[in-house]
Design a protein around this motif. Structure first.
Motif, PDB file in Angstrom:
ATOM      1  N   ASP A   1       0.959  -1.376  -0.218  1.00 10.80           N
ATOM      2  CA  ASP A   1      -0.141   0.178  -0.098  1.00 10.80           C
ATOM      3  C   ASP A   1       1.118   1.217  -0.189  1.00 10.80           C
ATOM      4  OD1 ASP A   1       0.502  -0.736   2.747  1.00 10.80           O
ATOM      5  OD2 ASP A   1      -0.960   0.029   4.341  1.00 10.80           O
ATOM      6  N   GLU A   2       1.600   1.248   0.804  1.00 13.31           N
ATOM      7  CA  GLU A   2       3.245   2.646   0.970  1.00 13.31           C
ATOM      8  C   GLU A   2       3.618   2.433  -0.859  1.00 13.31           C
ATOM      9  OE1 GLU A   2       5.108   3.245   4.525  1.00 13.31           O
ATOM     10  OE2 GLU A   2       5.370   0.896   4.285  1.00 13.31           O
TER      11      GLU A   2
ATOM     12  N   LYS B   1       0.719   4.251  -3.503  1.00 10.43           N
ATOM     13  CA  LYS B   1       0.983   5.556  -2.824  1.00 10.43           C
ATOM     14  C   LYS B   1       1.832   6.495  -3.034  1.00 10.43           C
ATOM     15  CE  LYS B   1       0.660   9.056   0.831  1.00 10.43           C
ATOM     16  NZ  LYS B   1       0.077   9.225   2.319  1.00 10.43           N
ATOM     17  N   THR B   2       3.743   5.782  -3.184  1.00 13.31           N
ATOM     18  CA  THR B   2       4.223   6.613  -4.144  1.00 13.31           C
ATOM     19  C   THR B   2       4.367   6.682  -5.216  1.00 13.31           C
ATOM     20  OG1 THR B   2       5.448   5.909  -1.592  1.00 13.31           O
ATOM     21  CG2 THR B   2       6.800   6.525  -3.594  1.00 13.31           C
TER      22      THR B   2
ATOM     23  N   SER C   1       1.437   6.570  -7.004  1.00 10.37           N
ATOM     24  CA  SER C   1       0.397   7.911  -7.346  1.00 10.37           C
ATOM     25  C   SER C   1       1.512   8.939  -7.127  1.00 10.37           C
ATOM     26  CB  SER C   1      -0.458   7.300  -6.949  1.00 10.37           C
ATOM     27  OG  SER C   1      -1.238   6.004  -6.713  1.00 10.37           O
ATOM     28  N   GLU C   2       2.106   8.957  -6.360  1.00 10.58           N
ATOM     29  CA  GLU C   2       2.995  10.819  -5.810  1.00 10.58           C
ATOM     30  C   GLU C   2       4.316  10.875  -6.610  1.00 10.58           C
ATOM     31  OE1 GLU C   2       5.311  12.665  -2.435  1.00 10.58           O
ATOM     32  OE2 GLU C   2       4.684  10.949  -2.533  1.00 10.58           O
TER      33      GLU C   2
ATOM     34  N   ASP D   1       1.417  12.034 -10.216  1.00 10.05           N
ATOM     35  CA  ASP D   1       0.590  14.144  -9.720  1.00 10.05           C
ATOM     36  C   ASP D   1       1.726  14.985  -9.827  1.00 10.05           C
ATOM     37  OD1 ASP D   1      -1.066  12.192  -9.138  1.00 10.05           O
ATOM     38  OD2 ASP D   1      -0.940  12.147  -6.674  1.00 10.05           O
TER      39      ASP D   1
ATOM     40  N   HIS E   1      -0.606  -0.953 -11.935  1.00 14.71           N
ATOM     41  CA  HIS E   1      -0.812   0.031 -11.114  1.00 14.71           C
ATOM     42  C   HIS E   1      -0.730   1.438 -11.516  1.00 14.71           C
ATOM     43  CE1 HIS E   1      -2.125   3.772  -8.595  1.00 14.71           C
ATOM     44  NE2 HIS E   1      -0.976   3.514  -7.867  1.00 14.71           N
TER      45      HIS E   1
ATOM     46  N   ARG F   1       8.393   8.436   3.304  1.00 12.17           N
ATOM     47  CA  ARG F   1       7.409   8.637   4.331  1.00 12.17           C
ATOM     48  C   ARG F   1       7.506   9.781   5.031  1.00 12.17           C
ATOM     49  NH1 ARG F   1       9.803   2.326   5.497  1.00 12.17           N
ATOM     50  NH2 ARG F   1       8.116   1.149   4.768  1.00 12.17           N
TER      51      ARG F   1
END
Length: 429
Positions: free
Chosen positions: A122-123, A126-127, A129-130, A133, A158, A341
């Motif tokens: 999950d981390e 998220k990374t 996706s960042e 972005d 993903h 993090r």
């Protein structure tokens, strides 16, 4: 290394180098050049210094080349590098665990090598996706052996779904079925497999028993699946005569080939028995340069000002605990830029001391490079390799510098002699 020595300075911005009974006349301020014969060099010098007109059809041709490549121009506006831009490529080190133990591994990966507090799925999602972005375009999953990351397909899926280009670098050991190969072909823009030789014994001496069979099987399956493939070939004393046969294989199968001589990085520092002589390494790199030029894949162009190797500007790296580094070759605590993090990735790139240092490491700021006439061609060379050899991010290893100059001279010479050399079929494998 005297072959690439500067012959003479023609003006404040122009020098001449000898190469194969010709002269490379180089305006090192604009980074433009021409190649002329011995009986033309005096006219070229006179023209650049005094602007004399041509007196014959042959000298008129040379005069036009001088004008076209602006050899007499003395000023150039160097592009600014002060603006903070987000790199387009990130290398994500998915794991340091590896099922083989290559003698030269720069990452020093190996069986059961783990770090405490590695990022969970999950981390990592998220990374990723960042990264999308903030403007990253390509993510390269590497290792260790990337397939030992059990959530690899989740991460690849993903990345593709959110619009990133996703590449992997692997030893091929997990690509054992057509189904896996087809799945990777669908998810990845490029799949790089490590293969050092078409001879099993030569390859396995570098990378370990049975590794050749895994790699070759993976390549064959990926070819059947229509994947975009690149092969990384690392050359040591074990396989220094393996390049030509592998090049023929890659040409026949439309596979990109990246030939890398043994380097003194990571585990390679401890395995000097397998290191190439400087002369062997130079010959390998010269052959690669000629082969690229034969395919019109030149890495240098007149008027292109190269100020930087790209670390921290064109690319950077994140490891499996979230630490951010300037380059996949510079995973050292001294050069850690931050951790995903603890703060946003964009803040790390924009504000950290490490990234600011990288942006300032352009060739005009490198003490041993700023007065060199080759500086806008080589941009100071690979900072990762130079750091390993000198323990200084701004350092310059003289042997490495000499090799770079020789390769650049060959590229400059071939830029004007490529078609003639192709007719001789000297550089076609």
């Amino acid at each position: 290394m005297k072959r690439g020595a500067k012959l003479e300075r023609i003006s404040d911005s122009v020098v001449a180098y000898t190469r194969k009974n010709q002269f490379i006349v180089h305006n090192f301020i604009l980074n433009s050049w021409i190649v002329v014969d011995e009986d033309q060099i005096e006219f070229v010098k006179e023209n650049i210094i005094n602007g004399l007109p041509g007196f014959s059809p042959e000298t008129k041709k040379i005069e036009n080349l001088i004008k076209l490549y602006k050899l007499a121009q003395t000023e150039n506006e160097i592009p600014s590098m002060s603006q903070v831009n987000i790199p387009k490529v990130v290398y994500f080190v998915a794991t340091y665990n590896c099922n083989i133990n290559c003698i030269y591994c720069y990452a020093e990966a190996g069986p059961a090598r783990k770090l405490p507090n590695e990022m969970k799925t999950d981390e990592t999602l998220k990374t990723i996706s960042e990264l999308k972005d903030i403007g990253i375009e390509t993510i390269v999953f590497t290792g260790g052996e990337v397939s030992l990351r059990k959530d690899l397909f989740t991460l690849l899926t993903h990345a593709k779904n959110i619009g990133l280009k996703a590449n992997i670098i692997s030893n091929g050991s997990f690509i054992r079925t057509r189904e896996i190969a087809e799945k990777l072909a669908n998810l990845c823009n490029l799949i790089t497999i490590s293969l050092d030789s078409l001879d099993e014994e030569e390859h396995d001496k570098n990378r370990g028993k049975n590794s050749w069979n895994n790699a070759k099987t993976a390549i064959d399956l990926l070819l059947e699946a229509g994947a975009s493939i690149k092969i990384n070939q690392t050359v040591t004393l074990n396989n220094k005569d393996a390049i030509d046969k592998l090049r023929v294989f890659t040409d026949e199968n439309n596979i990109r080939l990246n030939v890398v001589p043994f380097g003194e990085m990571g585990r390679g520092k401890e395995k000097q028995d397998f290191a190439l002589q400087v002369s062997d390494r130079l010959q390998i790199e010269l052959d690669s340069t000629r082969n690229r030029m034969s395919r019109n894949e030149t890495q240098i162009q007149p008027f292109i000002i190269n100020q930087h190797c790209g670390f921290g500007i064109g690319e950077f790296s994140i490891d499996l605990v979230g630490d951010v580094y300037l380059c996949k070759l510079l995973h050292t605590p001294k050069l850690k830029a931050g951790n995903v993090r603890e703060q946003p990735i964009k803040d790390i790139i924009t504000n950290s001391a490490a990234f600011n240092k990288a942006r300032n490491s352009r060739v005009d700021n490198l003490k041993k490079c700023k007065d060199c006439t080759f500086k806008y061609l080589c941009a100071g060379g690979c900072r990762g390799l130079q750091y390993e050899l000198t323990s200084n991010l701004d350092g310059v290893d003289h042997t490495e510098c000499d090799i770079n100059k020789e390769l650049l001279l060959e590229s400059m010479w071939l830029f004007f002699n490529r078609d003639k050399e192709l007719k001789k079929n000297e550089y076609i494998y």
